[in-house]
Scaffold this active site. Sequence first.
Site, PDB file in Angstrom:
ATOM      1  N   GLU A  92      48.191  47.069  40.223  1.00  0.00           N
ATOM      2  CA  GLU A  92      46.949  46.342  39.953  1.00  0.00           C
ATOM      3  C   GLU A  92      46.028  47.333  39.260  1.00  0.00           C
ATOM      4  O   GLU A  92      45.407  48.175  39.892  1.00  0.00           O
ATOM      5  CB  GLU A  92      46.312  45.850  41.257  1.00  0.00           C
ATOM      6  CG  GLU A  92      45.083  44.982  40.993  1.00  0.00           C
ATOM      7  CD  GLU A  92      43.907  45.236  41.911  1.00  0.00           C
ATOM      8  OE1 GLU A  92      43.046  44.368  42.012  1.00  0.00           O
ATOM      9  OE2 GLU A  92      43.827  46.325  42.524  1.00  0.00           O
TER      10      GLU A  92
ATOM     11  N   ASP B 119      47.556  48.623  45.002  1.00  0.00           N
ATOM     12  CA  ASP B 119      46.154  48.218  44.908  1.00  0.00           C
ATOM     13  C   ASP B 119      45.345  49.254  44.118  1.00  0.00           C
ATOM     14  O   ASP B 119      45.529  50.461  44.314  1.00  0.00           O
ATOM     15  CB  ASP B 119      45.608  48.116  46.346  1.00  0.00           C
ATOM     16  CG  ASP B 119      44.243  47.475  46.425  1.00  0.00           C
ATOM     17  OD1 ASP B 119      44.110  46.304  46.058  1.00  0.00           O
ATOM     18  OD2 ASP B 119      43.284  48.162  46.860  1.00  0.00           O
TER      19      ASP B 119
HETATM   20  C1  NOJ Z   1      41.991  44.778  44.946  1.00  0.00           C
HETATM   21  C2  NOJ Z   1      42.364  43.742  45.951  1.00  0.00           C
HETATM   22  O1  NOJ Z   1      43.129  42.752  45.327  1.00  0.00           O
HETATM   23  C3  NOJ Z   1      41.073  43.230  46.514  1.00  0.00           C
HETATM   24  O2  NOJ Z   1      41.266  42.080  47.304  1.00  0.00           O
HETATM   25  C4  NOJ Z   1      40.408  44.334  47.280  1.00  0.00           C
HETATM   26  O3  NOJ Z   1      39.139  43.887  47.714  1.00  0.00           O
HETATM   27  C5  NOJ Z   1      40.203  45.572  46.398  1.00  0.00           C
HETATM   28  N1  NOJ Z   1      41.361  45.876  45.621  1.00  0.00           N
HETATM   29  C6  NOJ Z   1      39.898  46.779  47.234  1.00  0.00           C
HETATM   30  O4  NOJ Z   1      41.037  47.193  47.927  1.00  0.00           O
END
Ligand code: NOJ
Length: 538
Positions: A265, A203
């Site tokens: 991500e 993440d």
């Molecule tokens: C990316 C995640 O996919 C999202 O759902 C989340 O709110 C943020 N990162 C913060 O962790």
Amino acid sequence: MSSLVWWRDAVIYQVYPRSFADADGDGMGDLRGITSRLDHLAELGVDALWMSPFYPSPQHDAGYDVADYRDVDPRFGTLEDFDALVAAAKARGLRVVVDLVPNHTSSDHAWFKAALEAGPGSQARERYHFRKGLGPDGELPPNGWQSVFGGPAWTRVPDGEWYLHLFDTSQPDLNWDLAEVRQMFVDVLRFWLDRGVDGFRVDVAHGLIKESGLPDWTEAQVPITSPGAEHRTPPMWDQDGVHDIYREWRRVLDSYDGDRMMVGEAWVSPAERMARYIRPDEMHQAFNFSYLMAPWTAAEQRTAITDSIAGVAPVGAVCTWVLSNHDVVRHASRLGFELGHSTQGGIGVGDPQPDEALGLRRARAATMLMLSLPGSAYLYQGEELGLPEHTTLPDGERQDPTWFRSKHEVRGRDGCRVPVPWQQDAPSFGFGPGAASWLPQPADWGRFAADAERGVPGSTLSLYTEALRLRRSYELGRGVLEWNDGDDLVDFRNGGIRVITNFGQVPAPLPPGEVLLASGDLAADGSLPPDTTAWIRA
Ligand code: NOJ
């Protein structure tokens, strides 16, 4: 690294545990629910599932606020349930990827509680970014950084200090300059690797390191540009130091058997910056959000595809492809708008509504195009049913922190997180034994239920299943594209298959050859209607 490693062409299915299947009937999905529906994934023909967070959490950001990285939230089950899920997945030939949230903890994490208790200047506060405020009494935030969810990225605690949170106030950012923080996450990786996971989705992979001194940045949160370009790199994103972290993690993964992988991500552009995350000694993959955001025109899609492939080539990595996830409007709805209409803040009652039939038609064409591309593809639960966004969710039901932090200006992401319909004639459409679900399902969702589509010729579920079968048998995930010209067409050959998508307004003649699969009916004369993809045996 063997060229045969599983993740290079894998199709990975994202499970959002809150909304996949509810075994205990509390209205929220759980691990036993997921296990009970694994046959659906095996029949669909995906290679792996990635589960969004199921760890103990106060759920202020749907589990992306982790209070304990080495356990299961009682709402979702137990570690034994997790082990049973992994075993059941493996028995069906499915790999398991879990979510890792290293940028921030929950404010309920023991470290943050200790930091609050220990007070200013303490070792415990070093694990986060605590600062004194500006102004005579420190009553102003230490700098102008904004939270991704809206509002300032700083919250003041009763003793007067402020802490940094790039997301919700309940998600304090960790201080990754500290060896102790790094060691904790290595231990977390090992904990789940030892339990048999095949990989991690990381993440906010571009956020862990902050520019030293936390220099001011008052611009809104936008996708970044390269240093030396018009803007400098924002001090909270894509700092060079993040790469040391992923190199260390890579060494940990490589010390295990079985080709364990990481997918990042990282909302980073341009492609050369993104490629840095997937150098041979870092992550294996990064999500391709430029592709997800590419407008629905032949020229834009062609550019997105060729740029993506060219972008990863210098580092020898594979491309990934994705159209939907738990943070964006589902593509069956996103593509149902006029070109140029932005769905970035979500869709709600009173907003312009998508053309459902057009959206689904394009979504099916888009998915067939995506599944014909070399590399690894990510599916989001429910898209195989043609599930649209819940575009009329009552505002009073919203739970996404974005909705609250933006002071109700941004609708947020709840519309893509609504529980999956499994059975057309059952309470909560078979999501759970009861009628309740944590977000309400639209009353007419029975028509998208898995049991209404399974085995039905032409259903979206049948289309996905057949596309995945052909993708595997023609090894499309390992192919190389040979492009043909065509104004309103995306038209290429991938090994034994010619892929054509018609983005124009009129039907396009098809070349000779057997049409193995099409995303919609062909015209009576055999030509390819607008917003349709065909796979032809080359
Ligand atoms: C990316 C995640 O996919 C999202 O759902 C989340 O709110 C943020 N990162 C913060 O962790």
